[in-house]
Each structure stands twice: as structure tokens, then as C-alpha cells.
Design an enzyme around this catalytic site. Structure first.
Site, PDB file in Angstrom:
ATOM      1  N   SER A 188       4.570  -1.913  40.957  1.00 43.89           N
ATOM      2  CA  SER A 188       4.604  -1.906  39.426  1.00 43.89           C
ATOM      3  C   SER A 188       3.328  -2.551  38.900  1.00 43.89           C
ATOM      4  CB  SER A 188       5.664  -3.197  39.199  1.00 43.89           C
ATOM      5  OG  SER A 188       5.004  -4.485  39.423  1.00 43.89           O
ATOM      6  N   GLY A 226       2.030  -9.703  39.062  1.00 39.37           N
ATOM      7  CA  GLY A 226       0.851 -10.109  39.680  1.00 39.37           C
ATOM      8  C   GLY A 226       0.600  -9.221  40.934  1.00 39.37           C
ATOM      9  N   THR A 227       1.596  -9.443  41.797  1.00 36.40           N
ATOM     10  CA  THR A 227       1.396  -8.839  43.230  1.00 36.40           C
ATOM     11  C   THR A 227       1.071  -7.235  43.116  1.00 36.40           C
ATOM     12  OG1 THR A 227       2.739 -10.321  43.921  1.00 36.40           O
ATOM     13  CG2 THR A 227       2.399  -8.438  45.516  1.00 36.40           C
ATOM     14  N   THR A 278       9.239  -8.913  31.934  1.00 35.32           N
ATOM     15  CA  THR A 278       9.510  -9.637  33.176  1.00 35.32           C
ATOM     16  C   THR A 278       8.451 -10.620  33.230  1.00 35.32           C
ATOM     17  OG1 THR A 278       8.349  -8.084  34.766  1.00 35.32           O
ATOM     18  CG2 THR A 278      11.071  -7.944  34.506  1.00 35.32           C
ATOM     19  N   ASN A 332      10.528   1.710  33.417  1.00 40.15           N
ATOM     20  CA  ASN A 332      11.658   0.771  33.444  1.00 40.15           C
ATOM     21  C   ASN A 332      12.733   1.265  32.281  1.00 40.15           C
ATOM     22  OD1 ASN A 332      11.876  -0.545  35.622  1.00 40.15           O
ATOM     23  ND2 ASN A 332      10.633  -2.192  34.763  1.00 40.15           N
ATOM     24  N   ASN A 391      16.661   1.915  41.688  1.00 40.99           N
ATOM     25  CA  ASN A 391      15.710   2.321  42.905  1.00 40.99           C
ATOM     26  C   ASN A 391      16.374   3.459  43.642  1.00 40.99           C
ATOM     27  OD1 ASN A 391      13.786   0.505  42.781  1.00 40.99           O
ATOM     28  ND2 ASN A 391      14.840  -0.986  44.284  1.00 40.99           N
ATOM     29  N   GLU A 409      -1.633  19.761  47.953  1.00 38.62           N
ATOM     30  CA  GLU A 409      -1.387  20.784  46.813  1.00 38.62           C
ATOM     31  C   GLU A 409      -1.009  20.325  45.691  1.00 38.62           C
ATOM     32  OE1 GLU A 409       0.743  24.783  47.617  1.00 38.62           O
ATOM     33  OE2 GLU A 409       1.091  23.873  49.668  1.00 38.62           O
TER      34      GLU A 409
END
Length: 322
Positions: free
Chosen positions: A15, A19-20, A54, A81, A103, A129
Site C-alpha cells: 500500500s 508506514g510498512t 486509515t 481502495n 483482495n 513484454e
């Protein structure tokens, strides 16, 4: 990766806003560039929702990660989203979609993109390609993804669509995975990835019909525009899930100047917060310098300008630098 007999590249899922997703991915992409410089690096990036946030610092994280990964990513498929929530509401009648619903929808796109690596077909497309056909300049590597047909399991019994119908559906705003209006932009390239009961003759007829539509504009320096992949393996769905099992489907990856709208929205939010230097101290406290914010924002301003330049007709004198 070292155990692979024929490593083509890397698919990185993350995402923009967290933070991650932003920080760790930036570091990972830098490392992959060092260790595997010749291999393709494709991203599937989840773009922040316009309405529901979020994290308050989503605009900062998004701009910082885009700036850092821009030179390390070969192609980045953005997923919004808000657009996915809307598709779940409208097409699948899911009032409150869960992450599982979202997902599984994204999974169909990933499956289409990688199908030709895994199954046989009339026209197969590999990872290299995608870049060759979708990325005219290194920085212009953010294709818009569209998928058709997305219908619920209940509706599937009386709604199997033809090749021209699913092809037309790809150019409908409601099937896009990012909220932007392609009618306001110009297409530089389109990659149509068909799956299931599809033959080249039907695809050629569908594309010929699309080319006659006035609303679909290509840049004048890339008039042909369409790359096609056909895979005989029909789309697979999770048993008992909300997506219908269909005979045929198509995923369109299109490089359009309209995607710059998404960057403009993020840049605006970034500017509102950064004008007050809100929340910046948290980043500085972790070892960043304030100058990195200005540098990242300038890079995104340049990216918006790049998209503006490539959308100009050759006669307008729009000279683009790589």
C-alpha cells in the site's frame, strides 16, 4: 530467488499509505535494484481512498514512497481502495466489503497479468513484454487497470457476455481500479489480456470497433496502441465466494495520461499538511531530514508535468525528456 531456474522478475504488493507499505517497500525495492538489477520489478500498489483514511499521514507516506521507488520500479499497477469498494457495492451487491472481498477482486487482476506465465494460450505475454508495450518512458510507468466482467455468482447464470461486450466494458469508468477519467486524457498504450473461450478473430473485430469510437483518444505519436494476450485457461474463482465463474474475461492495462489526476489529488493533500509542517516531527525524529519532503514533492510535481508533456500532440511542440 536463487532457487529459481528461470527468474523473470519480482511482483511486489504494497500500500502507499501505511508506514510498512511505504517505508519497507522503498527499502526492499532499492535492495532488489542492487542485487537483481537486470530483473523486472513490477508493483501492485494500493492507492489511498479519497473518502476513508486509515492513517492521517497517508499523503506523506504516498509521496515519499513514490519518489523513492520511481527509479527502481519498471511498472506499477495502481489499485484504488475507493474504486474497489464501489465495484463490490455495485457489481457484487456487497454493502460492506471486507478485505477478503477486496483482495479476491485484486487477485483476479494479478491472476490475469501472470496467466500467460502459467498457462498456454494463442498469444502469451511475459513480464518483460508488459514493460516493452506499456512504458514509453521510464518514469511513465503507472498503467490503469480495468477488469471485465465482474458479476456476482447469482447473476452469472443469465449474463454470459461476448468478446465485444467485455472489451467495451474495459473502457467504462465503472470497471476501473483507479478513480480517474480517461476521457479527459489520452491513451499511450493498451494491453488487453483475455482469458477463457476467446479466439483472435473476435478480439480483432472488437478492437476494430473500439478504434472507431471518438471518446477513446490515443496520442498522435503512438497510433497503433493495442497489445493483445489470449490465454485459454478460463478465470478461476474461490468456491463459495462472491465472484461468478465466467467463460471469458479480460483485464486491460492501459497507460493513459488521465492517471495524473490521482497524483494531483495526493499532491494537493500533501501540500495542505506540509504547509503547516503538520506531523513532520515524527519523521524527523526517526532520522529523516525535512529536506526529503520537499525533494519528494518536487519529484511528484515533475511527474505530473511529464504526464502533461506526453499528452501533447507532436505538433504542439511538447518536447519530453526522459
Amino acid at each position: 530467488a536463487d532457487q529459481c531456474s528461470g527468474l523473470q522478475g519480482f511482483l511486489v504488493f504494497h500500500s502507499f499509505g501505511g508506514g510498512t507499505g511505504s517505508g519497507f517497500t522503498s527499502l526492499l525495492m532499492e535492495r532488489l535494484s542492487v542485487e537483481y538489477s537486470k530483473k523486472s520489478k513490477l508493483e501492485f500498489s494500493v492507492y489511498p481512498d479519497r473518502q476513508v483514511s486509515t492513517a492521517v499521514v497517508e499523503p506523506y507516506n504516498s509521496i515519499l514512497t513514490t519518489h523513492t521507488t520511481l527509479e527502481h520500479s519498471d511498472c506499477s499497477f495502481m489499485v484504488d481502495n475507493e474504486a474497489i469498494y464501489d465495484i463490490c457495492n455495485r457489481n457484487l451487491d456487497i454493502e460492506r466489503p471486507t478485505y477478503t472481498n477486496l483482495n479476491r477482486l485484486i487477485g483476479q487482476i494479478v491472476s490475469s497479468v501472470t496467466a500467460s506465465l502459467r498457462f498456454n494460450g494463442a498469444l502469451n505475454v511475459d513480464l518483460i513484454e508488459f514493460q516493452t508495450n506499456l512504458v514509453p518512458y521510464p518514469r511513465i510507468h503507472f498503467p490503469l487497470t480495468t477488469y471485465a466482467r465482474i458479476i456476482s455468482a447469482e447473476k452469472a447464470y443469465h449474463e454470459q457476455l461476448s468478446v465485444p461486450e467485455i472489451t467495451n466494458a474495459c473502457f467504462e469508468f465503472s470497471n476501473q481500479m483507479v478513480k480517474c477519467d480517461p476521457r479527459r486524457g489520452k491513451y499511450m498504450a493498451c494491453c488487453l489480456l483475455y482469458r477463457g473461450d476467446v479466439v483472435p478473430k473476435d478480439v480483432n473485430a472488437a478492437i476494430a470497433a473500439i478504434k472507431t469510437r471518438r471518446s477513446i483518444q490515443f496520442v498522435d505519436w503512438c497510433p497503433t496502441g493495442f497489445k493483445v494476450g489470449i490465454n485459454y485457461q478460463p478465470p478461476t474463482v474461490v468456491p463459495g465466494g462472491d465472484l461468478a465463474k465466467v467463460q471469458r474475461a479480460v483485464c486491460m492495462l492501459s497507460n493513459t495520461t488521465a492517471i495524473a489526476e490521482a497524483w494531483a489529488r495526493l499532491d494537493h493533500k500533501f501540500d495542505l499538511m506540509y504547509a503547516k509542517r503538520a506531523f513532520v516531527h515524527w519523521y524527523v525524529g526517526e532520522g529523516m531530514e525535512e529536506g526529503e519532503f520537499s525533494e519528494a514533492r518536487e519529484d511528484l510535481a515533475a511527474l505530473e508535468k511529464d504526464y502533461e508533456e506526453v499528452g501533447r500532440n507532436s505538433a504542439d511542440g511538447g518536447e519530453f525528456e526522459e
